[in-house]
Design an enzyme around this catalytic site. Structure first.
Site, PDB file in Angstrom:
ATOM      1  CD  GLU A 194      -2.663  -1.448   2.497  1.00 21.49           C
ATOM      2  OE1 GLU A 194      -2.598  -0.576   3.380  1.00 21.49           O
ATOM      3  OE2 GLU A 194      -3.371  -2.472   2.615  1.00 21.49           O
TER       4      GLU A 194
ATOM      5  CG  ASN B 264      -0.584  -7.114  -1.238  1.00 22.90           C
ATOM      6  OD1 ASN B 264      -1.263  -7.742  -2.063  1.00 22.90           O
ATOM      7  ND2 ASN B 264      -0.956  -6.976   0.031  1.00 22.90           N
TER       8      ASN B 264
ATOM      9  CG  HIS C  89      -9.854  -6.105   1.211  1.00 25.13           C
ATOM     10  ND1 HIS C  89     -10.097  -7.223   1.997  1.00 25.13           N
ATOM     11  CD2 HIS C  89      -8.532  -5.853   1.307  1.00 25.13           C
ATOM     12  CE1 HIS C  89      -8.964  -7.603   2.569  1.00 25.13           C
ATOM     13  NE2 HIS C  89      -8.001  -6.796   2.160  1.00 25.13           N
TER      14      HIS C  89
ATOM     15  CD  GLU D  15      -4.578  -8.151   2.008  1.00 30.79           C
ATOM     16  OE1 GLU D  15      -5.460  -7.402   2.469  1.00 30.79           O
ATOM     17  OE2 GLU D  15      -3.362  -7.921   2.140  1.00 30.79           O
TER      18      GLU D  15
ATOM     19  CG  ASP E 102     -12.683  -9.467   2.426  1.00 36.20           C
ATOM     20  OD1 ASP E 102     -12.602  -8.503   1.649  1.00 36.20           O
ATOM     21  OD2 ASP E 102     -12.249  -9.433   3.597  1.00 36.20           O
TER      22      ASP E 102
HETATM   23  O1  9MR Z   1      -7.278  -8.346   8.720  1.00 35.78           O
HETATM   24  C1  9MR Z   1      -6.389  -7.458   9.361  1.00 35.78           C
HETATM   25  C2  9MR Z   1      -6.973  -7.020  10.696  1.00 35.78           C
HETATM   26  O2  9MR Z   1      -6.986  -8.096  11.593  1.00 35.78           O
HETATM   27  C3  9MR Z   1      -6.180  -5.856  11.264  1.00 35.78           C
HETATM   28  O3  9MR Z   1      -6.840  -5.375  12.423  1.00 35.78           O
HETATM   29  C4  9MR Z   1      -6.060  -4.766  10.206  1.00 35.78           C
HETATM   30  C5  9MR Z   1      -5.297  -3.566  10.726  1.00 35.78           C
HETATM   31  O4  9MR Z   1      -4.949  -2.695   9.718  1.00 35.78           O
HETATM   32  O5  9MR Z   1      -5.397  -5.292   9.070  1.00 35.78           O
HETATM   33  C6  9MR Z   1      -6.144  -6.280   8.435  1.00 35.78           C
HETATM   34  O6  9MR Z   1      -5.491  -6.746   7.278  1.00 35.78           O
HETATM   35  C7  9MR Z   1      -5.214  -5.778   6.245  1.00 35.78           C
HETATM   36  C8  9MR Z   1      -3.978  -6.261   5.509  1.00 35.78           C
HETATM   37  O7  9MR Z   1      -2.918  -6.442   6.383  1.00 35.78           O
HETATM   38  C9  9MR Z   1      -3.590  -5.280   4.410  1.00 35.78           C
HETATM   39  N1  9MR Z   1      -4.685  -5.037   3.532  1.00 35.78           N
HETATM   40  C10 9MR Z   1      -5.955  -4.656   4.149  1.00 35.78           C
HETATM   41  C11 9MR Z   1      -6.337  -5.702   5.205  1.00 35.78           C
HETATM   42  C12 9MR Z   1      -7.702  -5.386   5.798  1.00 35.78           C
HETATM   43  O8  9MR Z   1      -7.660  -4.181   6.493  1.00 35.78           O
END
Ligand code: 9MR
Length: 378
Positions: A181, A224, A260, A289, A291
């Protein structure tokens, strides 16, 4: 390529069909008959339905938002969860357990317990691992974000972290999300919120890739991001950057889209086209990722129409990846609503994964499985 993989897998499937029949000799309508190599039992699992060499993954729940929920650590405590994790998937991604705040809680202290356990689990279950992530603006420990370090110190801190973490798992991680990101939605580098880019300049991104490659020459190194499913300002920024880095000989091997998605918005219909242009640069691509969240009705239970629409999004995302030669890794961000990040982050939205909180399979699960099967038989 895919048909060659299928040939190998088909042999394994035939070999497996014999004990399956023997074990259920009087049980079903096929009793006494040779099971077809593609019998339901054999292909019940996503990982077995997939073409040979195509990895179907999930995030491994733990850390992050889970820490604020009233359940114990899912990965270590939920037996049913672990069973499905091991059976259904051929790739796993630590959801939070390899992020800086988790692995490196103090400047001079690493905590590898959770990450080690995931890698060991993956090896026991014949799974590959996607490492996530090394250079990001989020989930960094306070000592780092609030520390008063000189540029030289920060550079040394990043290098040491990469060498330590990547070196520890060298040869055991298939793909690393090296940089996560780094652009905003307008395609502008995050020069403010990303500590590394802000303090050390954009060149640090190339250095990070070089250091990871030195520490694990076999791992495939990825950019990513979310919101890069389509051809848009953000994905264009990655396209330009990766071309530039490749021309300089920087070891960048892949571009991945998080995906997402939400049924509030249309499906990104140019996903395949977008992956193809990165493929044409010689990069691997991946969906990392996926969903598909939705606005829940008052009952909290999605309607049939919503489930159908969700299944369609899952199917289309998978089909786009399957259609691109170098897209061999397809990961969903958790497989059960029980542990999904979505309701915690988006009020009123949910049901984003392929199984209910009780692990019942939704239409989206079957959509993935049948799409994998069709690709395998293609
Ligand atoms: O799924 C993850 C969640 O448990 C955390 O609280 C969150 C914090 O930023 O991050 C989530 O995972 C992220 C991933 O690392 C990067 N892309 C977006 C995902 C969803 O927020």
């Amino acid at each position: 390529m895919r048909s060659l993989r299928f040939a190998t897998a088909a042999v394994a499937a035939v070999a497996l069909s014999v004990p399956l029949v023997a074990g259920t000799a009087t049980a079903g309508p096929s009793a006494g008959r040779q099971a077809a190599p593609h019998s339901e039992a054999r292909f019940d699992r996503l990982r077995s339905a997939a073409p040979e060499g195509f990895y179907v993954g999930t995030a491994v729940a733990g850390g992050g938002h889970h820490l604020e929920q009233d359940y114990p650590d899912p990965f270590t405590s939920d037996k049913e969860y672990r069973k499905i994790l091991g059976r259904q998937f051929s790739s796993v991604s630590p959801e939070n357990q390899m992020k800086w705040e988790f692995l490196h809680p103090e400047r001079d202290r690493y905590d590898f317990k959770a990450a080690d356990a995931i890698v060991a689990f993956a090896e026991r279950h014949g799974q590959v691992v996607r490492g996530h992530t090394l250079l990001w603006h989020s989930q960094n420990p306070a000592w780092l974000e609030q520390g008063d370090f000189s540029k030289e110190e920060l550079r040394a801190i990043l290098r040491e972290h990469i060498t330590t973490v990547v070196g520890r798992y060298a040869g055991r991680i298939q793909q690393w999300d090296v940089a996560n990101e780094i652009f905003d939605d307008r395609g502008t580098l995050r020069t403010q919120d990303n500590i590394w880019i802000r303090e050390l300049g954009p060149g640090i991104v190339a250095d990070a890739f070089r250091w990871v490659h030195e520490a694990d020459p076999k791992a495939k190194l990825f950019f990513n991001d979310y919101g890069v499913e389509s051809v848009n300002a953000k994905s264009n920024a990655y396209y330009a950057l990766t071309q530039d880095l490749l021309a300089q000989g920087v070891p960048v091997h892949g571009f991945s889209v998080q995906a997402h998605l939400s049924t509030r918005y249309g499906f990104p219909g140019d996903l395949e086209q977008n992956l193809r242009r990165f493929d044409a640069l010689g990069l691997e691509t991946a969906v990392t990722e996926l969903d598909v969240r939705m606005d829940l009705p008052e009952s909290g239970v999605p309607t049939d129409a919503q489930q159908k629409q969700q299944a369609d999004y899952y199917r289309r995302a998978l089909s786009a990846c399957l259609a691109v030669e170098g897209c061999n890794s397809f990961t969903i961000w958790g497989f059960t609503d029980k542990y999904s990040w979505v309701p915690v982050f988006f009020q009123g939205e949910g049901s984003a994964t392929v199984m209910t909180e009780e692990f019942d399979r939704k239409p989206a699960f079957y959509a993935l499985r049948s799409t994998l099967k069709a690709a395998r038989e293609d």
